[in-house]
Enzyme design. Structure first.
Site, PDB file in Angstrom:
ATOM      1  CD  GLU A  12      -4.053  11.225  -6.147  1.00 51.01           C
ATOM      2  OE1 GLU A  12      -3.468  12.180  -5.604  1.00 51.01           O
ATOM      3  OE2 GLU A  12      -5.179  10.816  -5.794  1.00 51.01           O
ATOM      4  NE  ARG A  51      -8.114   7.463  -2.917  1.00 45.25           N
ATOM      5  CZ  ARG A  51      -8.065   8.798  -3.051  1.00 45.25           C
ATOM      6  NH1 ARG A  51      -7.581   9.325  -4.162  1.00 45.25           N
ATOM      7  NH2 ARG A  51      -8.505   9.598  -2.106  1.00 45.25           N
ATOM      8  NE  ARG A  67     -10.100  10.804   2.819  1.00 46.14           N
ATOM      9  CZ  ARG A  67      -9.416  11.401   1.844  1.00 46.14           C
ATOM     10  NH1 ARG A  67      -8.117  11.655   1.981  1.00 46.14           N
ATOM     11  NH2 ARG A  67     -10.017  11.739   0.713  1.00 46.14           N
ATOM     12  CG  HIS A 112      -2.882  14.613  -3.138  1.00 47.07           C
ATOM     13  ND1 HIS A 112      -3.324  13.368  -2.799  1.00 47.07           N
ATOM     14  CD2 HIS A 112      -2.157  15.053  -2.077  1.00 47.07           C
ATOM     15  CE1 HIS A 112      -2.911  13.057  -1.584  1.00 47.07           C
ATOM     16  NE2 HIS A 112      -2.193  14.061  -1.113  1.00 47.07           N
ATOM     17  CB  ALA A 129      -7.821  11.782   8.362  1.00 51.97           C
ATOM     18  CD  GLU A 144      -6.385  16.942  -5.212  1.00 45.63           C
ATOM     19  OE1 GLU A 144      -6.035  16.164  -6.125  1.00 45.63           O
ATOM     20  OE2 GLU A 144      -6.535  16.615  -4.026  1.00 45.63           O
TER      21      GLU A 144
END
Lengths: 285, 285
Positions: free
Chosen positions: A15, A54, A62, A103, A150, A163
């Site tokens: 990203e 990723r 997470r 992100h 998380a 985002e």
């Protein structure tokens, strides 16, 4: 006390906006909006950034529930999470006032500010971002207590995510970079204000639940996102409007009797999970 | 003799259109356009498809030069290439009349037919595709002899690639799938014609060379694709028009004194190679 802000890119190594923003601030200096703040810059997952993926073994974003942080999981990202918990946390007792984690999504979500709590700080922040950047979307994910999330950003006393999309994984688009940078600097400017402005309520979205692709008897998808839903993140999906088109040519329409506000529509990172999109309701913050 | 056509998806495991087209034809039957043809269906790299990655160890679509096929390279894709050479080849002596290999790009290239030769068959095919699908682009990569190409499709007596975008890796968009399927079926219909139509010349592009991102002293990119170039694949880039924007805010303009036709602009798969785009000239076929 000077607020301590941790600004993070590369939690997901493909990203690109956050990675480039951190590199640019390191090379060219912090923006004016950071004046009066103690801003630390971090590239969270260097191995994933280097591999342009990723994650290497497990999704870093997470790993930050209290239970995961207590585990002895040996995956690269679980080990990295415990290291980040030492440097930015410890979770629940951090000196960092706000973690801003940047992100990208392959979904057409524009610039979205993801909040995990609706306390006074977060509500004021949402209203300020929406005032300064009216095209921004505010998404509240408060389906669980802040500390149970998380996400990496929950290492701070507070944490938010920027985002921005649509951008393919591994690609850096100028238009998307500028949106991510604009929202980041608006958040920094808000943090630097000693007196927070008293602004009127703003519209936002509250996360609902994941909506899955239909699967066939072999576990393969039997339908795709309908072209009438594709790219319409955060626009209302009304009862009866098309959601999926099956590969044998049938339309599957929205089966609930209330509208929803889909987002993360056709997000590449949710491919293996067979998540088609997330639902949301419209709220006021 | 019934022409033998090998139709391939999943040469790159995260390019979803071809994978889905093969699965659909297997499940729902071949399209009408395949009547009169012996069409075999192939998913080229099942391990990469399963992992939703371009390749596991090495790019499968760079393994098919005569030299690579003679090598003992032990990478998964090199071994797979030698296996495919046995089933679809052997290269230079294949029974397959045409290999059609379906790809996706994150670049805004629309539906592009990539040809590797300008013999009578390929020229007639280009004209027919352009007649049936006027929005299609025809790209000729004839910088080396057909058999010297490293592409999987060169296992056949003839080989072409269907390249459709913009689509993020790991995402299946309905609009892109339909374009890939339409072009594929036009090619099949052409192959099924016993008398090929005599059509007037059509416009096309000839591959020039790769244009690289500017790098800094650390080998990191110092600029990105300019927003005025982004998404303008196959449109003329004129001398003096912006190509890159550097991260410190300067524009880098097209430095040659003739126009070019950029494509594969900001393609994710060329990230590690630091390829910004490929240049092309306009030709008539």
């Amino acid at each position: 006390m000077t607020p301590h802000i941790a600004l993070i890119g590369g939690t997901h190594g493909n990203e690109s906006s956050g990675i480039q923003i951190i590199r640019n601030y390191r090379r060219l200096g912090l923006p004016d909006a950071a004046q009066g703040l103690n801003v630390s810059l971090h590239l969270a997952n260097p191995a994933a950034i280097n591999a342009n993926v990723r994650y290497v073994e497990d999704d870093l974003n997470r790993q930050f529930t209290p239970a995961r942080l207590r585990s002895n999981d040996a995956s690269q990202e679980a080990v990295l999470a415990r290291h980040l918990n030492e440097t930015l946390g410890p979770k629940g007792h951090s000196d960092v006032d706000l973690v801003i984690d940047i992100h990208n999504t392959t979904s057409n979500m524009g610039a979205t500010l993801i909040l995990l709590d609706d306390d006074a700080f977060n509500v004021q922040l949402a209203r300020y971002v929406k005032q300064q950047m009216p095209q921004a979307n505010i998404l509240l994910e408060d389906e669980k207590p802040y500390n149970e999330h998380a996400y990496l950003c929950t290492l701070g006393k507070r944490g938010v995510m920027v985002e921005v999309g649509a951008q393919p994984q591994g690609v850096l688009r100028e238009d998307i970079l500028l949106q991510a940078q604009t929202m980041t600097e608006i958040i920094l400017a808000f943090c630097a204000m000693s007196d927070k402005p008293d602004l009127p309520p703003c519209s936002a979205f509250r996360l609902g639940e994941n909506v899955m692709y239909p699967l066939d008897d072999f576990g393969l998808r039997s339908a795709m996102i309908h072209h009438e839903l594709q790219d319409r993140d955060f626009l209302p999906l009304m009862p009866g409007q098309p959601v999926f088109r099956s590969f044998d040519g049938k339309d599957i329409t929205w089966w609930e009797d209330t509208p929803t506000y889909p987002h993360f529509i056709n997000e590449a990172a949710y491919h293996k999970l067979d998540v088609a999109f997330a639902s949301a309701s419209q709220i006021t913050l």
